[in-house]
Enzyme design. Structure first.
Site, PDB file in Angstrom:
ATOM      1  N   LYS A  60       1.218 -12.275   3.691  1.00 44.32           N
ATOM      2  CA  LYS A  60       2.648 -12.317   2.973  1.00 44.32           C
ATOM      3  C   LYS A  60       3.075 -13.650   3.024  1.00 44.32           C
ATOM      4  O   LYS A  60       3.865 -14.031   2.089  1.00 44.32           O
ATOM      5  CB  LYS A  60       3.420 -11.158   3.476  1.00 44.32           C
ATOM      6  CG  LYS A  60       2.656  -9.747   3.024  1.00 44.32           C
ATOM      7  CD  LYS A  60       3.585  -8.550   3.424  1.00 44.32           C
ATOM      8  CE  LYS A  60       2.886  -7.473   3.604  1.00 44.32           C
ATOM      9  NZ  LYS A  60       2.014  -7.105   2.595  1.00 44.32           N
ATOM     10  N   LYS A  90     -13.227  -9.155   5.560  1.00 43.99           N
ATOM     11  CA  LYS A  90     -12.329  -7.966   5.006  1.00 43.99           C
ATOM     12  C   LYS A  90     -13.046  -6.631   5.450  1.00 43.99           C
ATOM     13  O   LYS A  90     -14.035  -6.360   4.637  1.00 43.99           O
ATOM     14  CB  LYS A  90     -12.168  -8.194   3.670  1.00 43.99           C
ATOM     15  CG  LYS A  90     -11.138  -7.012   3.113  1.00 43.99           C
ATOM     16  CD  LYS A  90      -9.528  -7.206   3.826  1.00 43.99           C
ATOM     17  CE  LYS A  90      -9.092  -6.070   2.952  1.00 43.99           C
ATOM     18  NZ  LYS A  90      -7.650  -6.042   3.586  1.00 43.99           N
ATOM     19  N   GLY A 109       0.776  -1.295   0.073  1.00 40.95           N
ATOM     20  CA  GLY A 109      -0.195  -0.065  -0.121  1.00 40.95           C
ATOM     21  C   GLY A 109       0.761   1.103   0.027  1.00 40.95           C
ATOM     22  O   GLY A 109       0.417   2.072  -0.748  1.00 40.95           O
ATOM     23  N   ASN A 110       1.804   1.418   0.746  1.00 42.47           N
ATOM     24  CA  ASN A 110       2.838   2.677   0.969  1.00 42.47           C
ATOM     25  C   ASN A 110       3.570   2.674  -0.085  1.00 42.47           C
ATOM     26  O   ASN A 110       4.117   3.781  -0.405  1.00 42.47           O
ATOM     27  CB  ASN A 110       3.383   2.684   2.385  1.00 42.47           C
ATOM     28  CG  ASN A 110       4.474   1.822   2.463  1.00 42.47           C
ATOM     29  OD1 ASN A 110       4.381   0.689   1.564  1.00 42.47           O
ATOM     30  ND2 ASN A 110       5.489   1.888   3.212  1.00 42.47           N
ATOM     31  N   LYS A 115      -3.811  -8.950  -2.310  1.00 42.44           N
ATOM     32  CA  LYS A 115      -2.915  -9.046  -3.347  1.00 42.44           C
ATOM     33  C   LYS A 115      -1.623  -9.833  -3.236  1.00 42.44           C
ATOM     34  O   LYS A 115      -1.115 -10.203  -4.358  1.00 42.44           O
ATOM     35  CB  LYS A 115      -2.619  -7.605  -3.502  1.00 42.44           C
ATOM     36  CG  LYS A 115      -1.545  -6.919  -2.480  1.00 42.44           C
ATOM     37  CD  LYS A 115      -0.072  -6.619  -2.957  1.00 42.44           C
ATOM     38  CE  LYS A 115       0.717  -6.001  -1.937  1.00 42.44           C
ATOM     39  NZ  LYS A 115       0.590  -6.370  -0.507  1.00 42.44           N
TER      40      LYS A 115
END
Ligand code: ADP
Ligand code: MG
Length: 318
Positions: free
Chosen positions: A280, A133, A15-16, A218
Site C-alpha cells: 500500500k 505470493k 479484502g474485508n 491490487k
C-alpha cells in the site's frame, strides 16, 4: 446525472470489503458486506468525484482454484489468469449492482460498469523466476510435494500454517484498457476495474498479448491505473483507520499527514511488512511520483471523514 467536480479518485477496496475473517463467504454474505462497504464511495459520488473502483480477490480466487482442483478429470482445468478474470467478473457484478442500487436510492444515479482488466508485466520480472505470493489451500508437506510433481506447482511452507502453492507477483507496468477507462470515467461513468490486481499479461516476440500464471497486487495495480488516467486521489480502504509506525508495539504511533520523503524514510526503517501495509505504501509513493496529488489510507467506516481530513493517513508530495 449529479454534478461532477472535475477530480478523479481511484478507490481500492481491501479484502474485508467483501469477505470478513471468521464469517462464511457465501454469496449472500459477500453481497451484504459489499453493500456496507459502499458508504465512502457514495460520499465521493455525492462530492462529485469521477470514480474508479478497484478491489482485491484473495479469498475468491482461492475458492475458484479449489473448485478447479475438485473438478479435476470432470471439467477442464482453468489456468490462474482465467480464474482471476472469472473473479473480476463475478465480484465486479456484485459491486456494480450493489452500487447501482445504492446510487439510485441516494438520488445520485450514474452509469456503473465493470471492465475485465489485462495488465502488462515484464516477462523478465525477477518474480517470475522466484515466485513468492501464496495462493489457495493449505496442504501437508507430502501432499504439497506430490502436487508440485504432478501439476508443476511451486510450493513453499507458509510460516507455521502449512504448505501452499506460490505464484509470481510481478510489478504491473501498464493497463491495456486505460484509454477506454479514462474516456468512460471522464464522462461520469463509475468504472470497476483492475479487480484482484487485474490479469497479468505480457507482450510476446510477435507483439501479441499472452497470459501467464501469476497475480498482481491490487494496490500497485491501482497506482498504475491511477497515473494512466491522471487521477488526483488514490484512496486505499482497508481494515485499519490509519497507518502506524512501530505498528503493534508499545511505542506505536498513528500517522495523520506524511510527505513522500518522510514516508520513504519510514519504509527504509522497516515499518511496513510485505504482503500487507508494504504494497500500500509502495503504491502510494508510486502514485504520487507519477503525478497523483494525494493518497488516503483508512478504513471503510472512515472514508467520508478522511476526505475532509478528520480521519485516515494522508500522504502528499513534498
Ligand atoms: P487489504 O486486504 O485491505 O489489502 P491487508 O491485510 O493486506 O489488507 O493489509 C492491511 C493490514 O496491514 C492491516 O489490517 C494491519 O494489520 C496491517 N499492517 C501492517 N503494518 C501496518 C502498519 N505499519 N500500519 C497499519 N497497519 C499495518
Ligand atoms: Mg492486501
Amino acid at each position: 446525472m449529479s454534478q461532477l467536480n472535475g477530480k478523479t479518485a481511484v478507490v481500492a477496496l481491501g479484502g474485508n470489503a467483501i469477505t470478513q475473517p471468521g464469517i462464511e463467504d457465501t454469496i449472500a454474505n459477500q453481497f451484504a458486506h459489499t453493500r456496507k462497504s459502499l458508504d465512502g464511495i457514495v460520499e465521493l459520488a455525492r462530492a462529485g468525484y469521477k470514480l474508479v473502483i478497484t478491489h482485491g480477490n484473495g479469498p475468491q480466487v482461492g475458492n475458484a482454484i479449489l473448485r478447479v482442483e475438485l473438478a479435476r478429470g470432470q471439467a477442464p482445468i482453468l489456468p490462474l489468469g482465467v480464474c482471476v478474470a472469472d473473479t473480476e467478473g463475478g465480484m465486479g457484478y456484485m459491486i456494480e449492482q450493489s452500487l447501482q442500487n445504492r446510487l439510485k436510492k441516494e438520488g445520485l444515479e450514474r452509469p456503473v460498469v465493470t471492465i475485465i482488466t489485462q495488465i502488462i508485466i515484464d516477462p523478465e520480472d525477477p518474480q517470475i523466476a522466484k515466485p513468492s505470493k501464496y495462493i489457495g489451500q493449505f496442504y501437508s508437506e507430502d501432499e504439497a510435494k506430490r502436487f508440485a510433481k504432478e501439476r508443476g506447482w511451486i510450493v513453499k511452507k507458509d510460516a507455521n500454517r502449512g504448505w501452499r502453492r506460490v505464484v509470481p507477483s510481478p510489478q504491473p507496468l501498464s493497463v491495456v484498457a486505460s484509454e477506454t477507462i479514462k474516456a468512460l470515467v471522464n464522462q461520469g461513468t463509475v468504472v470497476i476495474s483492475a479487480g484482484g490486481g487485474g490479469i497479468p499479461v505480457y507482450i510476446d516476440d510477435k507483439g501479441n498479448l499472452e497470459g501467464l500464471d501469476a497475480v498482481i497486487d491490487k494496490d500497485l495495480a491501482s497506482a498504475v491505473l491511477g497515473n494512466e488516467i491522471q487521477a488526483e486521489i488514490l484512496i486505499i480502504l482497508t481494515s485499519v483507520d490509519r497507518v502506524a509506525v512501530n505498528f503493534g508495539r508499545l511505542d506505536e504511533q498513528w500517522l495523520n499527514q506524511v510527505t513522500v520523503s518522510e514516508m520513504e524514510q519510514y519504509v527504509k526503517d522497516g515499518h511496513f511488512p510485505p504482503g500487507s501495509m508494504g504494497p500500500k505504501i509502495q503504491a502510494a509513493l508510486q502514485f504520487l511520483k507519477g503525478g497523483g496529488k494525494e493518497v488516503i489510507i483508512t478504513s471503510f467506516n472512515n472514508a467520508g471523514k478522511a476526505l475532509d481530513g478528520t480521519a485516515g493517513t494522508r500522504i502528499v508530495p513534498d
